[in-house]
Motif scaffolding. Structure first.
Motif, PDB file in Angstrom:
ATOM      1  N   LEU A  22       0.840  -1.210   0.000  1.00  0.00           N
ATOM      2  CA  LEU A  22       0.000   0.000   0.000  1.00  0.00           C
ATOM      3  C   LEU A  22       0.867   1.250   0.000  1.00  0.00           C
ATOM      4  CD1 LEU A  22      -2.502   1.815   0.464  1.00  0.00           C
ATOM      5  CD2 LEU A  22      -2.338   1.236   2.900  1.00  0.00           C
ATOM      6  N   HIS A  23       1.869   1.302   0.876  1.00  0.00           N
ATOM      7  CA  HIS A  23       2.726   2.477   0.964  1.00  0.00           C
ATOM      8  C   HIS A  23       3.467   2.719  -0.347  1.00  0.00           C
ATOM      9  CE1 HIS A  23       1.752   1.918   5.143  1.00  0.00           C
ATOM     10  NE2 HIS A  23       2.421   2.992   5.496  1.00  0.00           N
ATOM     11  N   THR A  24       3.950   1.629  -0.955  1.00  0.00           N
ATOM     12  CA  THR A  24       4.667   1.739  -2.215  1.00  0.00           C
ATOM     13  C   THR A  24       3.765   2.294  -3.310  1.00  0.00           C
ATOM     14  OG1 THR A  24       6.061  -0.137  -1.571  1.00  0.00           O
ATOM     15  CG2 THR A  24       6.048   0.487  -3.896  1.00  0.00           C
ATOM     16  N   LYS A  25       2.538   1.765  -3.401  1.00  0.00           N
ATOM     17  CA  LYS A  25       1.602   2.192  -4.429  1.00  0.00           C
ATOM     18  C   LYS A  25       1.189   3.646  -4.212  1.00  0.00           C
ATOM     19  CE  LYS A  25      -1.546   1.565  -7.736  1.00  0.00           C
ATOM     20  NZ  LYS A  25      -1.215   1.307  -9.147  1.00  0.00           N
ATOM     21  N   LEU A  26       0.897   4.014  -2.960  1.00  0.00           N
ATOM     22  CA  LEU A  26       0.460   5.379  -2.663  1.00  0.00           C
ATOM     23  C   LEU A  26       1.552   6.384  -2.986  1.00  0.00           C
ATOM     24  CD1 LEU A  26      -1.938   6.969  -1.590  1.00  0.00           C
ATOM     25  CD2 LEU A  26      -1.090   6.610   0.740  1.00  0.00           C
ATOM     26  N   GLU A  27       2.789   6.030  -2.683  1.00  0.00           N
ATOM     27  CA  GLU A  27       3.913   6.922  -3.018  1.00  0.00           C
ATOM     28  C   GLU A  27       4.036   7.097  -4.527  1.00  0.00           C
ATOM     29  OE1 GLU A  27       7.374   5.275  -1.184  1.00  0.00           O
ATOM     30  OE2 GLU A  27       6.646   5.653   0.873  1.00  0.00           O
ATOM     31  N   ASP A  28       3.811   6.011  -5.275  1.00  0.00           N
ATOM     32  CA  ASP A  28       3.880   6.103  -6.740  1.00  0.00           C
ATOM     33  C   ASP A  28       2.800   7.038  -7.276  1.00  0.00           C
ATOM     34  OD1 ASP A  28       5.982   4.351  -6.768  1.00  0.00           O
ATOM     35  OD2 ASP A  28       4.796   2.588  -7.318  1.00  0.00           O
ATOM     36  N   ILE A  29       1.579   6.941  -6.730  1.00  0.00           N
ATOM     37  CA  ILE A  29       0.461   7.785  -7.189  1.00  0.00           C
ATOM     38  C   ILE A  29       0.745   9.252  -6.882  1.00  0.00           C
ATOM     39  CG2 ILE A  29      -1.957   8.368  -6.727  1.00  0.00           C
ATOM     40  CD1 ILE A  29      -2.485   5.369  -6.394  1.00  0.00           C
ATOM     41  N   LEU A  30       1.218   9.516  -5.670  1.00  0.00           N
ATOM     42  CA  LEU A  30       1.457  10.903  -5.271  1.00  0.00           C
ATOM     43  C   LEU A  30       2.635  11.499  -6.056  1.00  0.00           C
ATOM     44  CD1 LEU A  30       0.980  10.584  -1.390  1.00  0.00           C
ATOM     45  CD2 LEU A  30      -0.621  11.514  -3.081  1.00  0.00           C
ATOM     46  N   ARG A  31       3.611  10.664  -6.370  1.00  0.00           N
ATOM     47  CA  ARG A  31       4.768  11.145  -7.133  1.00  0.00           C
ATOM     48  C   ARG A  31       4.347  11.513  -8.566  1.00  0.00           C
ATOM     49  NH1 ARG A  31       7.704   6.819  -6.694  1.00  0.00           N
ATOM     50  NH2 ARG A  31       8.378   7.301  -4.574  1.00  0.00           N
ATOM     51  N   ALA A  32       3.374  10.767  -9.090  1.00  0.00           N
ATOM     52  CA  ALA A  32       2.947  10.995 -10.464  1.00  0.00           C
ATOM     53  C   ALA A  32       1.941  12.119 -10.610  1.00  0.00           C
ATOM     54  CB  ALA A  32       2.358   9.707 -11.045  1.00  0.00           C
ATOM     55  N   SER A  33       1.341  12.537  -9.472  1.00  0.00           N
ATOM     56  CA  SER A  33       0.270  13.552  -9.548  1.00  0.00           C
ATOM     57  C   SER A  33       0.835  14.960  -9.536  1.00  0.00           C
ATOM     58  CB  SER A  33      -0.682  13.362  -8.377  1.00  0.00           C
ATOM     59  OG  SER A  33      -0.023  13.568  -7.134  1.00  0.00           O
TER      60      SER A  33
END
Length: 285
Positions: free
Chosen positions: A274-285
């Motif tokens: 979850l943490h890995t995925k959330l960081e990826d989403i926030l980095r891309a936004s």
């Protein structure tokens, strides 16, 4: 409707569970090692600027006011005074009442996701304080690290352990955690250990014998599984797990699992997916 953003809500297993005493308020002094897995539920979020929380996929047998997803979202709103809201969707893959953290993980995913999507920017320590009011296992999913836990489960020390594969199996029965912790036959005097003293072989699950005595299907599943690999019940059950060094061995045993049981193979992770995925989403936004 706003696009739905999907996030993982990972499972966990308790590699051991010792009951070391009981506090005056009835809670138990525990020691356990939470191992996060790379398999779990999926939760979708469509956030908006109305202060309404809607669970678009209700769960059978769970009243909305008792659902940890709703409790988590509303607790975050109240704590921060936020006027934001969300429509929340759930793809449930984990068995309910299985001892693998389904509801607790769902609550943690909601807290972490809405903290990010509502731009609240609360630190993990503050989210963990909120998580503790929702359930004893929620904080470990907020921290997002495999960890050695003490107290009622809220004192968590991140702990690196070798990467292993697990066959997690469920016998299809529901075990009530409150009933197990209130049972007079539950051992409550196991000697405490230090985190560095942990080994699978020197530890146990103090709830296992009691649950096996009360639930014959749990005992039957464990008796079958232990022939293939070191095996143990997780949490207060009903799920059990076996430990393997590689994915192939775990999948081979899963294929032989009797039809009356259900199971899946997962890898242990040091950091929550979850943490890995959330960081990826926030980095891309």
């Amino acid at each position: 409707m706003t696009d739905v953003i999907w996030l993982p809500s990972p499972a966990k297993i308790n590699l051991f569970l010792h009951i070391c005493g009981q506090y005056p308020n009835g809670y138990h002094n525990l020691q356990t090692l939470f191992q996060l897995l790379d398999v779990g539920d999926e939760i979708g979020f469509a956030v908006h600027d109305r202060a309404t929380i809607e669970l678009k996929t209700p769960m059978a047998g769970v009243a909305e006011q008792d659902n940890l997803i709703i409790k988590a979202a509303k607790a975050l709103q109240i704590h921060t005074g936020s006027n934001c809201g969300a429509a929340i969707f759930v793809k449930k893959h984990l068995p309910m009442g299985g001892g693998i953290g389904g509801g607790s993980s769902n609550a943690a995913t909601v807290l972490l996701a809405l903290n990010a999507f509502w731009k609240l920017n609360l630190p993990l320590t503050e989210l963990m304080d909120i998580a503790t009011t929702i359930g004893a296992d929620v904080p470990v999913f907020i921290r997002g690290k495999t960890g050695f836990a003490e107290g009622i489960g809220e004192i968590i020390t991140p702990m690196d352990i070798p990467e292993q594969w697990y066959l997690v199996a469920n016998p299809g029965v529901h075990v009530s955690t409150p009933d197990i912790f209130q049972h007079p036959d539950l051992p409550r005097n196991t000697q405490m250990i230090k985190a560095h003293e942990y080994s699978f072989e020197s530890t146990r699950n103090d709830c296992q014998n009691l649950v096996c005595n009360l639930q014959g299907k749990v005992a039957k599943l464990l008796q079958w599984l232990v022939h293939y690999a070191p095996s143990r019940m997780t949490g207060t059950g009903a799920s059990v797990f076996a430990v393997f060094n590689n994915k192939h061995e775990a999948q081979n045993v899963l294929r032989q699992l009797p039809n009356e049981f259900k199971g899946f193979v997962a890898k242990g992770t040091q950091t929550s997916v979850l943490h890995t995925k959330l960081e990826d989403i926030l980095r891309a936004s």
